[in-house]
Design a protein around this motif. Structure first.
Motif, PDB file in Angstrom:
ATOM      1  N   LEU A 101       0.751  -1.086  -0.035  1.00 44.67           N
ATOM      2  CA  LEU A 101       0.089  -0.154  -0.085  1.00 44.67           C
ATOM      3  C   LEU A 101       0.954   1.363  -0.019  1.00 44.67           C
ATOM      4  O   LEU A 101       1.802   1.243   0.644  1.00 44.67           O
ATOM      5  N   THR A 137      -0.549   3.161  12.053  1.00 47.39           N
ATOM      6  CA  THR A 137       0.818   3.696  11.439  1.00 47.39           C
ATOM      7  C   THR A 137       0.862   5.157  11.909  1.00 47.39           C
ATOM      8  O   THR A 137      -0.068   5.708  11.791  1.00 47.39           O
ATOM      9  N   ASP A 139       2.757   8.412  10.242  1.00 49.37           N
ATOM     10  CA  ASP A 139       3.059   8.839   9.205  1.00 49.37           C
ATOM     11  C   ASP A 139       3.947  10.191   9.426  1.00 49.37           C
ATOM     12  O   ASP A 139       3.380  11.172   9.634  1.00 49.37           O
ATOM     13  N   ARG A 146      -2.373   7.002  10.294  1.00 49.25           N
ATOM     14  CA  ARG A 146      -3.062   6.398   9.181  1.00 49.25           C
ATOM     15  C   ARG A 146      -3.715   5.044   9.824  1.00 49.25           C
ATOM     16  O   ARG A 146      -2.692   4.333  10.611  1.00 49.25           O
ATOM     17  N   TYR A 148      -5.547   1.330   8.922  1.00 47.76           N
ATOM     18  CA  TYR A 148      -6.101   0.183   8.260  1.00 47.76           C
ATOM     19  C   TYR A 148      -6.812  -0.956   8.756  1.00 47.76           C
ATOM     20  O   TYR A 148      -6.639  -1.471   9.774  1.00 47.76           O
ATOM     21  N   THR A 160      -7.474  -2.268   4.423  1.00 45.51           N
ATOM     22  CA  THR A 160      -8.166  -1.460   3.890  1.00 45.51           C
ATOM     23  C   THR A 160      -8.015  -0.016   4.662  1.00 45.51           C
ATOM     24  O   THR A 160      -8.160  -0.143   5.776  1.00 45.51           O
ATOM     25  N   ASP A 161      -7.668   1.317   3.986  1.00 50.06           N
ATOM     26  CA  ASP A 161      -7.551   2.200   4.498  1.00 50.06           C
ATOM     27  C   ASP A 161      -8.923   2.847   5.042  1.00 50.06           C
ATOM     28  O   ASP A 161      -9.663   3.103   4.088  1.00 50.06           O
ATOM     29  N   THR A 163      -8.640   5.633   7.599  1.00 47.66           N
ATOM     30  CA  THR A 163      -8.466   6.717   8.136  1.00 47.66           C
ATOM     31  C   THR A 163      -9.617   7.992   7.932  1.00 47.66           C
ATOM     32  O   THR A 163     -10.088   8.064   6.702  1.00 47.66           O
ATOM     33  N   THR A 222     -14.858   5.056   9.265  1.00 51.92           N
ATOM     34  CA  THR A 222     -13.401   5.709   9.388  1.00 51.92           C
ATOM     35  C   THR A 222     -13.147   5.645  10.729  1.00 51.92           C
ATOM     36  O   THR A 222     -13.990   5.584  11.733  1.00 51.92           O
TER      37      THR A 222
END
Length: 437
Positions: A101, A137, A139, A146, A148, A160-161, A163, A222
């Motif tokens: 990703l 994660t 960033d 972020r 997932y 799958t993101d 965020t 989200t």
């Protein structure tokens, strides 16, 4: 204290004592050399494909792993790892890549692109209409977290993101400040058992600040976050001779934290201040802090040389520890939820790992060490290790005693004109044999 065991015989007491004596031998300051007699070696069973931090390789640089156990089918568990500007990589237990990703693109001309530094997992958080396991994660490029969602059987890949698009910077107040890159760096997740709420503790690059943020689920599925509080670790220290000392660094930089882990048994956060040592404190960032162990270089005066961009070390006054050579990097827990086991720390400067008693009542005493070494016909070992993650739960036929994953900062044999990094997979049972009975 009762320690988690592998199914195989452990090292004898004499062999363990000999190994400990070897590990605590003097290492030349700043040389990164191994001690004359190395600590016990464990061998990797597999390695991931090499990553290259250049344009052709997508500026991918291995950094930090996390291990997700598939409770329904442990053989299909996953390793999720950061590749800095290269984003995230997902591997199966054979160290084969199953998903890649990308990190986010730069928001504007002259801005930094996404750069994923550390990753950790959250189990069973309520997201949307149900519960899900999440990978979180830091960033560093955009100063954000972020998130997932993990679904092993998803057709497009297990991650799958999810965020929240409106997630704010963790530390910065503007894009201009983000561009200075004193941004989200190290990361560890934590679930408060008394409330069921999920959190991340995030460190700030080139600063001593830690931030506690609560992960928040949105109605659309989200996940966002909100900052609860911050805490600043010391950047200067009073030595036994009364002198004031701070680790040598480029002007304006403070001794940062990267490697962190939370013990779920008691809500204790262990934080590795790279040029100082390992701190112990509450995961909610309240209450006292205690320095569990120091790096060998602790207290050594240094002068930054602008021409060489390196520090010139002075005489060692002898106030440092004997088990860690700067930098302190990846921290991870080998043990059970009840609190038995070890805190493992990557001693990056001498390519070894130190193991400490996980029980606070024992003062987190040093218990032993090991190195991840190469063997004929097997993958090479781990050098200058950044991130590490261990899970000593059965992971199917491949790793019935569990798995340790460590970053290798110098993958070999490789191309000398194109340095590469990767991750090594080690049987956790071998680690238990190396550090205790």
């Amino acid at each position: 204290m009762a320690k988690p065991r592998s199914a195989r015989p452990a090292l004898g007491r004499l062999a363990l004592v000999t190994a400990l004596a070897a590990l605590t031998a003097t290492v030349p300051l700043g040389s990164g050399a191994q001690a004359a007699t190395a600590p016990p070696a464990v061998l990797p069973h597999a390695e991931t494909p090499a990553l290259h931090d250049d344009e052709a390789g997508g500026n991918a640089d291995a950094d930090d792993p996390a291990i997700w156990r598939n409770a329904a089918d442990p053989d299909r568990s996953l390793v999720i790892a950061t590749a800095k500007q290269g984003g995230l990589r997902v591997y199966d237990l054979g160290a084969r890549e199953v998903q890649s990703l990308p990190a986010p693109a730069a928001p504007g001309q002259g801005d930094a692109p996404g750069r994923f530094n550390n990753v950790d997992l959250v189990r069973g958080m309520r997201v949307g209409t149900g519960r899900a396991d999440l990978a979180v994660t830091s960033d560093r490029g955009t100063d954000r977290l972020r998130v997932y969602r993990i679904d092993r059987d998803r057709a497009g890949g297990p991650l799958t993101d999810v965020t929240d698009p409106s997630a704010p910077p963790v530390f910065s107040s503007s894009q201009q400040e983000i561009s200075e890159q004193r941004t989200a760096y190290g990361l560890a997740t934590w679930k408060d058992p008394s409330t069921g709420r999920s959190y991340a503790i995030v460190s700030r690059r080139e600063r001593t600040r830690l931030a506690l943020v609560e992960l928040t689920a949105k109605p659309d599925g989200t996940v966002g976050y909100r900052q609860i509080r911050t805490l600043d670790l010391p950047d200067r220290f009073t030595l036994p001779n009364g002198a004031s000392w701070s680790p040598c660094a480029e002007p304006g930089e403070l001794p940062q934290v990267e490697g962190m882990v939370v013990d779920p048994a008691n809500g204790t956060l262990y934080a590795g201040q790279e040029d100082v040592g390992i701190w112990r404190l509450r995961a909610d960032l309240t209450g006292p802090t205690q320095l569990v162990d120091k790096v060998r270089e602790y207290g050594v005066p240094g002068t930054y040389d602008k021409a060489t961009e390196k520090c010139v070390a002075g005489a060692d006054p002898g106030y440092g520890g004997t088990h860690l050579t700067a930098d302190v990097e990846g921290l991870t827990l080998l043990g059970q939820d009840g609190g038995d086991g070890y805190l493992l720390a990557s001693s990056q400067g001498d390519h070894t790992f130190a193991a400490y008693d996980r029980e606070r009542s024992e003062g987190n005493a040093y218990e032993g060490g090991f190195r991840v070494a190469a063997a004929s016909g097997a993958p090479d070992g781990s050098e200058e290790c950044d991130g590490a993650a261990v899970l000593n739960e059965p992971l199917g036929d491949a790793y019935p005693h569990g798995l340790l994953v460590v970053q290798d900062g110098h993958d070999a044999p490789g191309d000398p004109e194109r340095p590469s990094t990767d991750f090594k997979f080690v049987d956790a049972g071998d680690v238990l044999d190396a550090v205790g009975d």
